[in-house]
Write an enzyme that holds these catalytic residues in place. Structure first.
Site, PDB file in Angstrom:
ATOM      1  N   GLU A 193     -10.887  -6.509 -92.922  1.00 11.41           N
ATOM      2  CA  GLU A 193     -11.058  -8.090 -92.781  1.00 11.41           C
ATOM      3  C   GLU A 193     -11.266  -8.644 -94.030  1.00 11.41           C
ATOM      4  OE1 GLU A 193     -14.665  -9.125 -90.479  1.00 11.41           O
ATOM      5  OE2 GLU A 193     -14.257 -11.180 -90.784  1.00 11.41           O
TER       6      GLU A 193
ATOM      7  N   ARG B  69     -17.859   7.320 -92.240  1.00 12.01           N
ATOM      8  CA  ARG B  69     -17.879   6.368 -93.379  1.00 12.01           C
ATOM      9  C   ARG B  69     -18.130   7.423 -94.580  1.00 12.01           C
ATOM     10  NH1 ARG B  69     -18.351   1.244 -91.729  1.00 12.01           N
ATOM     11  NH2 ARG B  69     -18.982   0.550 -93.896  1.00 12.01           N
TER      12      ARG B  69
ATOM     13  N   LYS C 178     -19.728  -4.994 -97.239  1.00 11.68           N
ATOM     14  CA  LYS C 178     -19.247  -5.948 -97.931  1.00 11.68           C
ATOM     15  C   LYS C 178     -20.109  -7.114 -97.927  1.00 11.68           C
ATOM     16  CE  LYS C 178     -15.148  -5.585 -95.724  1.00 11.68           C
ATOM     17  NZ  LYS C 178     -14.129  -5.967 -95.084  1.00 11.68           N
TER      18      LYS C 178
HETATM   19  P1  ATP Z   1     -18.092  -3.137 -94.657  1.00 12.79           P
HETATM   20  O1  ATP Z   1     -18.965  -2.774 -93.627  1.00 12.79           O
HETATM   21  O2  ATP Z   1     -18.039  -2.814 -95.922  1.00 12.79           O
HETATM   22  O3  ATP Z   1     -17.847  -4.687 -94.605  1.00 12.79           O
HETATM   23  P2  ATP Z   1     -16.004  -3.028 -92.758  1.00 12.79           P
HETATM   24  O4  ATP Z   1     -15.856  -1.758 -91.690  1.00 12.79           O
HETATM   25  O5  ATP Z   1     -16.456  -4.051 -92.144  1.00 12.79           O
HETATM   26  O6  ATP Z   1     -17.017  -2.638 -94.005  1.00 12.79           O
HETATM   27  P3  ATP Z   1     -13.360  -3.592 -92.843  1.00 12.79           P
HETATM   28  O7  ATP Z   1     -12.626  -4.513 -93.549  1.00 12.79           O
HETATM   29  O8  ATP Z   1     -13.401  -3.841 -91.173  1.00 12.79           O
HETATM   30  O9  ATP Z   1     -14.741  -3.323 -93.402  1.00 12.79           O
HETATM   31  O10 ATP Z   1     -12.747  -2.101 -93.067  1.00 12.79           O
HETATM   32  C1  ATP Z   1     -11.478  -1.978 -92.998  1.00 12.79           C
HETATM   33  C2  ATP Z   1     -11.146  -0.293 -92.745  1.00 12.79           C
HETATM   34  O11 ATP Z   1     -12.022   0.438 -93.582  1.00 12.79           O
HETATM   35  C3  ATP Z   1     -11.774  -0.026 -91.442  1.00 12.79           C
HETATM   36  O12 ATP Z   1     -10.845   1.045 -90.690  1.00 12.79           O
HETATM   37  C4  ATP Z   1     -13.274   0.613 -91.617  1.00 12.79           C
HETATM   38  O13 ATP Z   1     -13.473   1.708 -90.839  1.00 12.79           O
HETATM   39  C5  ATP Z   1     -12.950   1.427 -92.901  1.00 12.79           C
HETATM   40  N1  ATP Z   1     -13.852   1.448 -93.689  1.00 12.79           N
HETATM   41  C6  ATP Z   1     -14.851   0.426 -94.224  1.00 12.79           C
HETATM   42  N2  ATP Z   1     -16.005   0.919 -94.880  1.00 12.79           N
HETATM   43  C7  ATP Z   1     -15.705   2.346 -94.910  1.00 12.79           C
HETATM   44  C8  ATP Z   1     -16.262   3.453 -95.470  1.00 12.79           C
HETATM   45  N3  ATP Z   1     -17.597   3.354 -96.157  1.00 12.79           N
HETATM   46  N4  ATP Z   1     -15.959   4.792 -95.367  1.00 12.79           N
HETATM   47  C9  ATP Z   1     -14.624   4.749 -94.680  1.00 12.79           C
HETATM   48  N5  ATP Z   1     -14.103   3.687 -94.216  1.00 12.79           N
HETATM   49  C10 ATP Z   1     -14.450   2.612 -94.167  1.00 12.79           C
HETATM   50 MG    MG Z   2     -15.378  -4.897 -90.242  1.00 10.97          MG
END
Ligand code: ATP
Ligand code: MG
Length: 555
Positions: free
Chosen positions: A35, A261, A271
């Site tokens: 995102e 994760r 984020k």
């Molecule tokens: P955040 O909680 O940091 O905002 P998010 O999951 O909302 O992370 P996205 O932009 O939706 O962020 O993530 C894109 C991809 O990266 C998704 O498939 C998510 O599962 C993966 N991802 C995000 N954070 C991690 C992490 N700490 N370890 C492994 N994969 C991750």
């Molecule tokens: Mg997300």
């Protein structure tokens, strides 16, 4: 070991192997779906290496798709930074960059299809009421009074939503599933909500935006994704993922698999929280070298290959984990030990005058860029009558353990001659201002002829040639191993995470390229800072120290 030699293995790759062997799939298509609401962090690198790595190893494809369904939090700045970071990490997406918003028309059509099948309805409960009706983990929810509207009425109301005839929060589209499901995501989840916000891709075309769960599975299916890999918090959402695809007319049904994760000790992987550090100006920006973002690590001097190697070493499982910072640091230290050119810098300088050299003595020494890699070439290092050494490398008196310069004793200047300290000069406070030495002209590249043993070696920089430099020495941004778990994570910030000191570097560093790390001998790995360093004002970031200091702290 090169990365090519060590193809990782994990449970997701096992599933793919089986799917290919059974003929369920003949090719593999994955995607990385960020995102664009912030910069990528090291956790995302894990997901990037997994998705793009699979596509690479199986000769498949990996898409970069922006999951851009919430225009309020998203920004084109994030889109650009994410593209840059993925490429910098060394990966290539298939075809053009994709956006969930590319599919807004189709998503709308599928929503209409669900309504037409009696599987979705427009609800007008307030957000608070909806929360109340949803129930809890232990209590079932209850049906909204609007749940049983006719299909015609729902179609008309959804059209009104789309035409901007409802205010934000006054109506939404919900799937009609089961308000008593043990999976809360299945209790009539919201599919569309109203937001009068301009979108970075679609401008003001829409005032209704699809929710993540509805968008994600359909986007995957439209792109022919075979294995939709996400993190464990979406495990329950898999029910909804399958429900949506099972109930619309779409020829492809990707399967979702979840892995754990990455959590990194002394760092934050959200984020939203990283954004708070930026907006509260607790760091310089998303690319502050203390941030666990890809851009922060890059600015700090981390190489893409060290981050890929880190992701390979941590592996992919379903176990929750909290990886130690030392694991990440070890990867960059090993890389730079092998590959970083050497240079000399004095971080806490004190002047040395070599009295038996003429006033205007200037000698160019030819010094290898790397002690065990002659192919990396040489550099010219000037030597003269006045040099700087590090304050910690001199003592007026010391025992035998101290292998540096001591009054009346000898030490070798790295890449140069043996010197002997004769006397010191001090200021009124008793601080040493100058150390007077003699040098032995017969010791360049060889031991003293009479068999004198000189054990210590110290680094130095010729004073008239030295370039003033600022050094930024970083510690962890947080004081506790798991700042994310703290009630107020901002209160766990390490206020001493940045220590700025001033010293000198050898002249070959005048044009040091930002983000390209050197080993400053005996000091650590450093790179010029991409934002602040210029030939007029050199600024170096400490990427990592020479040794693992975590072990020392623990003992
Ligand atoms: P955040 O909680 O940091 O905002 P998010 O999951 O909302 O992370 P996205 O932009 O939706 O962020 O993530 C894109 C991809 O990266 C998704 O498939 C998510 O599962 C993966 N991802 C995000 N954070 C991690 C992490 N700490 N370890 C492994 N994969 C991750
Ligand atoms: Mg997300």
């Amino acid at each position: 070991m090169s990365e090519a030699e060590v193809r990782p293995t994990n449970f997701i790759r096992h599933i793919i192997d089986e799917d290919l062997a059974s003929g369920k799939h003949t090719t593999v298509v994955t995607r990385f779906p960020p995102e664009p609401n912030g910069y990528l962090h090291i956790g995302h690198a894990k997901s990037i290496c997994l998705n793009f790595g699979i596509a690479q190893d199986y000769h498949g494809l990996c898409n970069l798709r922006f999951d851009d369904t919430n225009p309020v939090k998203e920004d084109i700045e994030y889109v650009e930074s994410i593209k840059h970071d993925v490429e910098w990490l060394g990966f290539h997406w298939d075809g053009a960059v994709r956006y969930s918003s590319d599919y807004f028309d189709q998503l709308h059509q599928y929503a209409v299809e669900l309504i037409s099948k009696g599987l979705a309805y427009v609800d007008e409960l307030s957000p608070e009421e909806m929360r109340e009706y949803r129930g809890t983990l232990t209590q079932p929810g209850k049906n909204s009074p609007h749940r049983d509207r006719s299909i015609e009425e729902n179609l008309a109301l959804f059209e009104k939503m789309k035409n901007g005839e409802f205010a934000e929060g006054k109506a939404c589209l919900r799937a009609k599933i089961d308000m008593s499901s043990s999976f809360i995501v299945m209790r009539d989840p919201v599919l569309y909500r109203i937001k009068f916000a301009d979108h970075h891709q679609t401008g003001n075309k829409w005032c209704i935006y699809p929710m993540y769960d509805f968008t994600h599975c359909i986007s995957d299916a439209l792109e022919g994704i075979t294995h939709s890999i996400c993190t464990l918090e979406f495990q329950d959402n898999r029910r909804l993922y399958d429900w949506v695809l099972d109930n619309i007319t779409i020829p492809c049904h990707p399967r979702q698999y979840e892995f754990s994760r990455l959590n990194l000790e002394y760092a934050i992987m959200s984020k939203r929280k990283l954004n708070l550090l930026v907006t509260e100006k607790l760091v310089e920006g998303w690319d502050d070298p203390r941030m666990p973002t890809i851009s922060g690590l890059r600015r700090r001097g981390y190489s893409a290959s060290s981050i890929r190697e880190f992701c390979r070493r941590i592996g992919v499982t379903k176990q929750d984990n909290n990886v130690e910072m030392v694991a990440l640091e070890t990867c960059i230290r090993e890389d730079l030990n092998d590959n970083a050119p050497r240079a000399m810098a004095v971080i806490d300088p004190v002047k040395v005058v070599i009295e038996n050299l003429p006033q205007n003595h200037e000698e160019m020494l030819t010094v290898s860029a790397h002690p065990s890699k002659p192919e990396m070439g040489t550099r010219a290092v000037p030597f003269s009558r006045e040099i700087y050494i590090d304050r910690a490398d001199f003592r007026e008196e010391a025992n035998k353990q101290y292998k540096r310069l001591v009054l009346g004793k000898e030490v070798r200047l790295r890449n140069a001659y043996v010197i002997k300290a004769e006397r010191v000069e001090k200021d009124e406070q008793g601080n040493i201002t100058t150390i007077y030495c003699h040098y032995d002209s017969e010791t360049l590249g060889k031991d003293p002829a009479d068999g004198r043993k000189v054990k210590g070696v110290i680094h130095w920089v010729s004073a008239p040639h030295a370039l003033p430099a600022e050094f930024r020495l970083y510690e962890c941004l947080f004081n506790v191993p798991n700042p994310g778990a703290a009630e107020d994570f901002l209160s766990t910030i390490n206020l001493e995470s940045l220590n700025v000191v001033h010293g000198f570097v050898e002249p070959s560093l005048a044009l040091a390229k930002p983000e390209f790390a050197y080993q400053f001998e005996r000091e650590g790995y450093f790179c010029a800072d991409s934002r602040h360093s210029s030939p007029e004002h050199l600024v170096f970031n400490r990427t990592v120290g020479l040794r693992d200091t975590w072990a020392a702290q623990a003992s």
